[in-house]
Scaffold this motif. Structure first.
Motif, PDB file in Angstrom:
ATOM      1  N   PHE A 120      -6.350  10.906  -7.132  1.00  0.00           N
ATOM      2  CA  PHE A 120      -6.828   9.462  -6.747  1.00  0.00           C
ATOM      3  C   PHE A 120      -7.598   9.967  -5.267  1.00  0.00           C
ATOM      4  O   PHE A 120      -7.285  10.492  -4.696  1.00  0.00           O
ATOM      5  N   GLU A 121      -8.818   9.102  -4.716  1.00  0.00           N
ATOM      6  CA  GLU A 121      -9.280   9.026  -3.729  1.00  0.00           C
ATOM      7  C   GLU A 121      -8.932   7.845  -3.031  1.00  0.00           C
ATOM      8  O   GLU A 121      -8.813   6.799  -3.799  1.00  0.00           O
ATOM      9  N   PHE A 122      -8.920   8.165  -1.291  1.00  0.00           N
ATOM     10  CA  PHE A 122      -8.333   7.040  -0.555  1.00  0.00           C
ATOM     11  C   PHE A 122      -9.035   6.471   0.400  1.00  0.00           C
ATOM     12  O   PHE A 122      -9.493   7.489   0.942  1.00  0.00           O
TER      13      PHE A 122
ATOM     14  N   ARG B 249       1.155  -1.043  -0.415  1.00  0.00           N
ATOM     15  CA  ARG B 249       0.059   0.109   0.090  1.00  0.00           C
ATOM     16  C   ARG B 249       0.853   1.440  -0.392  1.00  0.00           C
ATOM     17  O   ARG B 249       0.541   1.863  -0.910  1.00  0.00           O
TER      18      ARG B 249
ATOM     19  N   LEU C 183       0.899   4.264  -2.326  1.00  0.00           N
ATOM     20  CA  LEU C 183       0.788   5.747  -2.569  1.00  0.00           C
ATOM     21  C   LEU C 183       1.172   6.048  -3.081  1.00  0.00           C
ATOM     22  O   LEU C 183       1.176   7.428  -4.083  1.00  0.00           O
TER      23      LEU C 183
ATOM     24  N   THR D 150      -9.084   1.541  -0.342  1.00  0.00           N
ATOM     25  CA  THR D 150      -9.461   0.618  -1.551  1.00  0.00           C
ATOM     26  C   THR D 150      -8.959   2.748  -2.743  1.00  0.00           C
ATOM     27  O   THR D 150      -9.240   4.119  -1.926  1.00  0.00           O
ATOM     28  N   LEU D 151      -8.947   2.471  -3.604  1.00  0.00           N
ATOM     29  CA  LEU D 151      -8.247   3.672  -4.594  1.00  0.00           C
ATOM     30  C   LEU D 151      -9.334   4.147  -5.575  1.00  0.00           C
ATOM     31  O   LEU D 151      -9.428   3.112  -6.573  1.00  0.00           O
TER      32      LEU D 151
ATOM     33  N   PRO E  56      -5.008  -0.793  -3.142  1.00  0.00           N
ATOM     34  CA  PRO E  56      -3.845  -0.144  -4.219  1.00  0.00           C
ATOM     35  C   PRO E  56      -3.216  -1.645  -2.934  1.00  0.00           C
ATOM     36  O   PRO E  56      -1.823  -0.691  -2.220  1.00  0.00           O
TER      37      PRO E  56
ATOM     38  N   PHE F 273     -10.383   6.920  -8.865  1.00  0.00           N
ATOM     39  CA  PHE F 273      -9.345   7.174  -9.821  1.00  0.00           C
ATOM     40  C   PHE F 273     -10.559   7.763 -10.934  1.00  0.00           C
ATOM     41  O   PHE F 273     -11.477   6.950 -11.556  1.00  0.00           O
TER      42      PHE F 273
END
Length: 181
Positions: A23-25, A9, A13, A144-145, A138, A147
């Motif tokens: 991206f949103e994490f 991970r 990142l 979760t990522l 990731p 995009f």
């Protein structure tokens, strides 16, 4: 080789930050199945959560990472024909940590970061590009990522040095098409 998911991970990142990829994490309890992913609170209609399948040929000499919509059944004959490979099967679990630094339940195209020699073929169902966003672990199924589709196809994959093979599974034609980045 034992997979270290927290290290994976962190490396994913860092890769995304170094390449200025937005991206949103989201952190969450481990999601082992696509059903677990679809139950997450940020799983909305504008986000495609993908079913990731790690495959190999009969001799276990060539490997493939196939990405499908959650409800798409995996049909060996269609995917095999599209990729020009006979007798595809699920790759053995021991190949995951060796080739992608993963464990079962954490498969993600982001793990292609570890395929430095580009030995794994990345294929995807054409229809996964239909939503505004796309989501992947990731390389750790407790996060979760998300995009934007354009960022994943136009920034993430090129930064990984990967060109995906688009497969139209809606018509089950098994026709191969190069991606439109």
């Amino acid at each position: 080789m034992q997979a270290d998911l927290s290290r994976n991970r962190a490396e994913i990142l860092e890769f995304l930050k170094e390449n200025h990829i937005p991206f949103e994490f989201y952190e969450h309890p481990a999601a082992m199945t696509i059903e677990d992913c679809l139950a997450l609170p940020f799983a909305t209609k504008d986000v495609t959560f993908c079913k990731n399948i790690f495959l190999c040929n009969r001799q276990k000499t060539n490997y493939y990472l196939m990405v499908l919509r959650p409800g798409t059944p995996y049909r060996t004959s269609v995917v095999s024909k599209a990729l020009g490979v006979s007798r595809l099967s699920f790759a053995p679990n021991e190949a995951l940590p060796e080739l992608l630094h993963l464990t079962s339940g954490s498969v993600s195209p982001l793990a292609l970061l570890y395929d430095r020699e580009h030995q794994i073929v990345f294929g995807y169902e054409k229809a996964i590009r239909a939503t505004e966003k796309i989501a992947f672990h990731p390389c750790d199924n407790s996060a979760t990522l998300v995009f934007r589709q354009d960022d994943f196809w136009g920034k993430v994959l090129p930064a990984l040095g990967v060109v995906g093979i688009e497969i139209d599974l809606d018509g089950e034609s098994g026709q191969l098409a190069l991606p439109n980045p």
